[in-house]
Design a protein around this motif. Structure first.
Motif, PDB file in Angstrom:
ATOM      1  N   GLN A  86       1.042  -0.937  -0.076  1.00 23.83           N
ATOM      2  CA  GLN A  86      -0.204  -0.175  -0.298  1.00 23.83           C
ATOM      3  C   GLN A  86       0.978   1.029  -0.284  1.00 23.83           C
ATOM      4  OE1 GLN A  86      -3.696  -0.399  -0.256  1.00 23.83           O
ATOM      5  NE2 GLN A  86      -2.949  -2.191  -0.218  1.00 23.83           N
ATOM      6  N   GLY A  87       2.295   0.959  -0.532  1.00 26.06           N
ATOM      7  CA  GLY A  87       2.831   2.220  -0.723  1.00 26.06           C
ATOM      8  C   GLY A  87       2.792   3.178  -1.857  1.00 26.06           C
ATOM      9  N   THR A  88       2.782   4.100  -1.563  1.00 23.69           N
ATOM     10  CA  THR A  88       2.396   6.010  -2.967  1.00 23.69           C
ATOM     11  C   THR A  88       1.995   5.415  -4.279  1.00 23.69           C
ATOM     12  OG1 THR A  88       3.889   6.658  -1.218  1.00 23.69           O
ATOM     13  CG2 THR A  88       2.681   8.103  -2.973  1.00 23.69           C
ATOM     14  N   ALA A  89       3.597   4.452  -4.738  1.00 23.10           N
ATOM     15  CA  ALA A  89       3.370   4.495  -6.559  1.00 23.10           C
ATOM     16  C   ALA A  89       1.946   3.189  -6.118  1.00 23.10           C
ATOM     17  CB  ALA A  89       4.261   3.746  -6.616  1.00 23.10           C
ATOM     18  N   HIS A  91      -0.520   3.095  -4.138  1.00 27.49           N
ATOM     19  CA  HIS A  91      -1.501   3.113  -3.464  1.00 27.49           C
ATOM     20  C   HIS A  91      -2.490   4.242  -5.174  1.00 27.49           C
ATOM     21  CE1 HIS A  91      -4.541   6.027  -1.983  1.00 27.49           C
ATOM     22  NE2 HIS A  91      -3.895   6.934  -2.064  1.00 27.49           N
ATOM     23  N   VAL A  92      -1.246   5.402  -5.615  1.00 24.47           N
ATOM     24  CA  VAL A  92      -1.935   5.901  -7.077  1.00 24.47           C
ATOM     25  C   VAL A  92      -2.048   5.252  -7.992  1.00 24.47           C
ATOM     26  CG1 VAL A  92      -1.203   7.388  -8.907  1.00 24.47           C
ATOM     27  CG2 VAL A  92      -0.538   7.654  -6.456  1.00 24.47           C
ATOM     28  N   ASN A  93      -1.927   4.017  -8.290  1.00 20.10           N
ATOM     29  CA  ASN A  93      -2.502   2.945  -8.841  1.00 20.10           C
ATOM     30  C   ASN A  93      -3.510   2.074  -9.082  1.00 20.10           C
ATOM     31  OD1 ASN A  93      -0.613   3.752 -11.590  1.00 20.10           O
ATOM     32  ND2 ASN A  93       0.776   3.168 -10.323  1.00 20.10           N
ATOM     33  N   ARG A  97      -8.348  -1.068  -3.801  1.00 21.73           N
ATOM     34  CA  ARG A  97      -9.475  -2.034  -3.989  1.00 21.73           C
ATOM     35  C   ARG A  97      -8.586  -3.800  -4.385  1.00 21.73           C
ATOM     36  NH1 ARG A  97     -12.186   1.629  -7.556  1.00 21.73           N
ATOM     37  NH2 ARG A  97     -12.612  -0.426  -9.156  1.00 21.73           N
ATOM     38  N   ALA A 125       3.670  -1.414   3.588  1.00 16.66           N
ATOM     39  CA  ALA A 125       4.157   0.230   3.095  1.00 16.66           C
ATOM     40  C   ALA A 125       4.639  -0.284   2.063  1.00 16.66           C
ATOM     41  CB  ALA A 125       4.686   1.057   4.647  1.00 16.66           C
ATOM     42  N   CYS A 126       5.411  -0.502   1.923  1.00 18.55           N
ATOM     43  CA  CYS A 126       6.683  -0.394  -0.162  1.00 18.55           C
ATOM     44  C   CYS A 126       7.082  -1.986   0.214  1.00 18.55           C
ATOM     45  CB  CYS A 126       6.714   1.036  -0.201  1.00 18.55           C
ATOM     46  SG  CYS A 126       8.010   1.024  -1.223  1.00 18.55           S
ATOM     47  N   CYS A 129       8.769  -2.175  -5.685  1.00 22.19           N
ATOM     48  CA  CYS A 129       8.532  -2.917  -7.349  1.00 22.19           C
ATOM     49  C   CYS A 129       7.682  -1.679  -7.080  1.00 22.19           C
ATOM     50  CB  CYS A 129       7.994  -4.106  -7.096  1.00 22.19           C
ATOM     51  SG  CYS A 129       8.682  -5.662  -5.929  1.00 22.19           S
ATOM     52  N   CYS A 130       8.098  -0.759  -7.545  1.00 23.12           N
ATOM     53  CA  CYS A 130       7.028   0.623  -7.343  1.00 23.12           C
ATOM     54  C   CYS A 130       6.837   0.796  -8.826  1.00 23.12           C
ATOM     55  CB  CYS A 130       7.456   1.773  -6.899  1.00 23.12           C
ATOM     56  SG  CYS A 130       7.829   2.164  -5.564  1.00 23.12           S
ATOM     57  N   SER A 131       7.708  -0.103 -10.170  1.00 26.62           N
ATOM     58  CA  SER A 131       6.920   0.141 -11.035  1.00 26.62           C
ATOM     59  C   SER A 131       6.531  -0.334 -11.814  1.00 26.62           C
ATOM     60  CB  SER A 131       8.402  -0.052 -12.276  1.00 26.62           C
ATOM     61  OG  SER A 131       9.054   1.430 -12.333  1.00 26.62           O
ATOM     62  N   LEU A 132       6.059  -1.562 -11.060  1.00 29.08           N
ATOM     63  CA  LEU A 132       5.068  -2.662 -11.329  1.00 29.08           C
ATOM     64  C   LEU A 132       3.498  -2.751 -10.668  1.00 29.08           C
ATOM     65  CD1 LEU A 132       7.449  -5.526 -11.692  1.00 29.08           C
ATOM     66  CD2 LEU A 132       6.167  -4.812 -12.433  1.00 29.08           C
TER      67      LEU A 132
END
Lengths: 165, 584
Positions: A86-89, A91-93, A97, A125-126, A129-132
């Motif tokens: 549920q990290g920022t990136a 969350h934004v994506n 849900r 929190a993170c 692997c934010c790009s995925l």
């Protein structure tokens, strides 16, 4: 020292090597707790009391450290630990849900384990692997670019494998 | 030829291990080509990546978005030298610009060497800087070179590195410690992970130079537990360095002795704060200490200690090899050198971007990142994680510089750059960050412990449609109180996301509070679902999918949603095949 908790009795001898190595090394409480969790799968109360006694500190000190850090679990977990990022990136994506869909499908909340002992769900929190994004990690294996449907499909796959075994 | 597979965490998460298995399954015992591994090149949007090198170690072709089904074609190319088999996998010229537009110093080896090979590192001038330092420079000269470079803390504070090293050097004490902060707790940041996974020796070398400068004989790397691959690669690199007399007693035959160990974190964002990190190293709850005394005077075990971020150390050997002036030649007046950013969110091309200070946010987001995905509009970029702020479109030409970014209300931060589009609710983002910081607050300071909780409660009320007049002013008052009353950076910066979203997106707050509407429709509680009677065919699919039994209607007649029963789960709208359901 008995903690008089009436809980399950752990095999404290499993921790002996760790305590021999670390009990007299100042500042090693977190390392001891991490190794204890590797051995027992979580931190049983009697194990924490035993550690306190061996390193010469109070149970309050040990439990205080164990409850401070999110890595430490004080209850057993399921066979599969699902970490829902549920990290920022994420969350934004749309990770919220995905997390809600998984929780609803398994009928458990964040931090809980399914009745059959198979799955534990944890919002983290993170995972880095934010790009995925959105990402979930199950027992160390990462799954990315998820939708609520694809996340549930992955869990159904695991359930099918477990049913066959 | 050599086939090299990108197997950093992102590569593996995208399927690189399956690609490797597929290739290995098709290999014979006596192939003319070899198979190798590399770390994270930071082009995450193209993973899995497979590089083809010739026997002189020149890169011939970079293959992207490789799947296990491509294994046969890759093997055929490797056996025959005929690249037509893999033509469709070769990186496009446009995508290649993602890398060529960057200036890589901290990331200079990432994705280009085998992270488990000391030989690869040494062939890339590895440990030359350490040799130069140990044989021809005094600790004072090393500190002077770092001063000339203008290197500032890359963990986010931007404090001059030479000053901290000098302070630790000047402190009296037999035992000094050099500590690397690899906690990287900001969600959305993975710059440090990439360096440790993909180029661990750069960290060791940079730290050794720092240890020599301050007079430390013990180095500790505090890595968050959530980075298992980084820990494995660093452990292997330490073992190799010890074997090669690069760590331990009398390094490279000199008088300088220094060793290194890893300490895994246990999951606490606050432990990224240097004094909390020290408490954690000492086996205690990670609760920050008052400064002064600073760690340089009284740190780990009350001994003089210097703590720097991974990226800070990753620049050190380059600076020694090329000179501080070369580093200072890049950047702006008060921000020298380059900075690594983790570009994520609604961006077309997400990954790691390293560019000289002085470029603009637009250069990164549009020039390199390719702008917003799916034809949407840029709305804001979050920089600095939970300590930072959201920067709006009108400030896209802000220069990447500690001061300039600070003036926007955000901060440079460690490097997380999360891009948002028109569909992101900014009040929801503020709540998201407060959910995080309220949970991560260590609890020591009343203002932070209770203040963040109260801000979280107010923001929760607002997104659930229960905002009250005066809430914005109350939030602003709390923000100032928390900033003032907090001992450490977590509390002092926790209000930043709230302050910047109020500053730049006040109208969204007003809409939530006064109109009880979420302009982006992201907040479920503020959505109302309607069925368009003209489009509805009465197929009953929505009613059957509704978990709250909120939809009624006879077959072949327009259906109706009861807003008092509707839980806004969006299942009906997704199920409807006639586009008859909409939100307002």
């Amino acid at each position: 020292m008995c903690c008089q908790c009436n809980g399950p009795q752990s095999d404290l001898s499993l921790l002996e090597n760790v305590l021999t190595e670390y009990a007299n090394v100042p500042g090693s409480l977190i390392a001891i707790l991490q190794k204890a969790q590797d051995i027992y799968g979580y931190l049983p109360k009697d194990v924490m009391y035993h550690i306190a006694q061996r390193i010469g500190t109070s149970p309050a000190e040990v439990v205080g450290v164990a409850t401070f850090y999110s890595q430490f679990r004080l209850t057993p977990i399921g066979k599969y630990l699902i970490m829902a990022c549920q990290g920022t990136a994420c969350h934004v994506n749309g990770s919220k849900r995905v997390g809600e869909a998984v929780a609803k499908y398994l009928e458990i909340e964040n931090g809980e384990t399914t009745a059959d002992g198979l799955f534990t769900l944890e919002n983290v929190a993170c995972l880095g692997c934010c790009s995925l994004a959105p990402v979930i990690m199950i027992n160390g294996e990462a799954y990315g670019n998820l939708t609520p449907e694809s996340a549930i499909a992955i869990i159904k796959d695991i359930q099918a494998k477990e049913a066959q075994a | 030829m050599r086939i090299v597979i990108g197997e950093g965490s992102c590569g593996v998460a995208a399927g690189a291990s399956k690609v490797r298995s597929a290739i290995e399954a098709l290999m014979n015992d006596n192939e003319s080509f070899t198979l190798g591994s590399t770390g994270c090149i930071g082009m995450c949007f193209l993973e899995p990546i497979v590089d083809l090198y010739d026997d002189e170690k020149n890169l011939i072709n970079r293959l992207v978005r490789v799947s296990p089904d491509d294994a046969a074609a890759i093997i055929e190319t490797a056996r025959t030298g005929d690249f037509s088999h893999v033509e469709k996998l070769v990186i496009s010229d446009e995508d290649e610009e993602f890398l060529t537009k960057q200036t890589r110093i901290a990331l200079r080896h990432c994705g280009l060497i085998d992270p488990t090979s000391l030989e690869d590192y040494c062939n890339a001038d590895g440990y030359e800087a350490l040799k130069k330092v140990l044989t021809s420079m005094t600790p004072e000269e090393v500190i002077e070179e770092i001063k000339v470079s203008g290197l500032a803390g890359r963990g986010g504070a931007g404090f001059p590195t030479w000053f901290k090293w000098n302070a630790a050097r000047q402190s009296a004490g037999e035992n000094k410690y050099l500590i690397c902060n690899a906690d990287e707790g900001d969600p959305g940041a993975f710059m440090d992970r990439a360096v440790i996974e993909s180029d661990p020796h750069t960290l060791i070398e940079g730290m050794l130079i720092g240890a020599y400068a301050i007079g430390a004989c013990e180095m500790i790397v505090y890595v968050r537990a959530e980075y298992p691959l980084a820990i494995v690669h660093l452990e292997e690199a330490i073992r190799q360095a010890r074997e090669a007399n690069l760590l331990g007693k009398n390094i490279l035959g000199t008088d300088f002795s220094c060793d290194m160990r890893i300490k895994a974190g246990a999951g606490a964002f606050v432990c990224g704060e240097e004094t909390a990190l020290i408490e954690s190293l000492e086996g205690k709850r990670g609760m920050p200490r008052l400064k002064p005394p600073f760690p340089a005077q009284k740190g780990y075990m009350d001994a003089p200690s210097n703590i720097n971020n991974v990226e800070t150390f990753a620049n050190v050997s380059w600076i020694i090899n090329n000179g501080g002036a070369a580093f200072a030649a890049m950047g702006t007046e008060n921000s020298k050198g380059t900075k690594v950013f983790a570009l994520t969110g609604k961006i077309r091309k997400g990954g790691l971007v390293e560019i000289p200070m002085g470029k603009t946010l637009r250069d990164v987001i549009y020039g390199i990142g390719g702008g917003i995905r799916d034809g949407k509009q840029f709305k804001a970029v979050q920089m600095g994680g939970p300590s930072g702020g959201c920067i709006p479109a009108e400030l896209l030409d802000t220069v990447i510089d500690y001061k300039a970014l600070g003036a926007t209300g955000a901060i440079m931060g460690p490097g997380g750059m999360v891009v948002m589009d028109e569909s992101t609710c900014m009040v929801g983002m503020a709540k998201f960050f407060l959910d995080f910081t309220a949970l991560e607050s260590c609890g020591k300071c009343t203002h932070c412990r209770i203040g963040t909780k109260r801000m979280q409660e107010i923001l929760t009320r607002i997104v659930e449609g229960e905002g009250k007049e005066g809430d914005i002013e109350l939030l602003e008052e709390l923000c100032i109180a928390v900033k003032d009353g907090a001992l450490c950076g977590l509390g002092q910066t926790a209000p930043n996301p709230v302050l910047t979203t109020i500053r730049y997106f006040r109208d969204e707050y007003v809409a939530h509070i006064v109109d009880k509407k979420c302009p982006t429709k992201e907040c479920p509680a503020l959505r109302t679902y309607y069925i368009d009677a003209d489009k509805c065919k009465g197929c009953t699919l929505c009613a059957r999918n509704c978990p709250a039994k909120a939809i009624s209607g006879a077959v072949k007649n327009p259906h109706v949603i009861d807003p008092s029963l509707c839980i806004r789960c969006d299942q009906c709208r997704k199920a409807c095949k006639f586009d008859a359901i909409y939100m307002d």
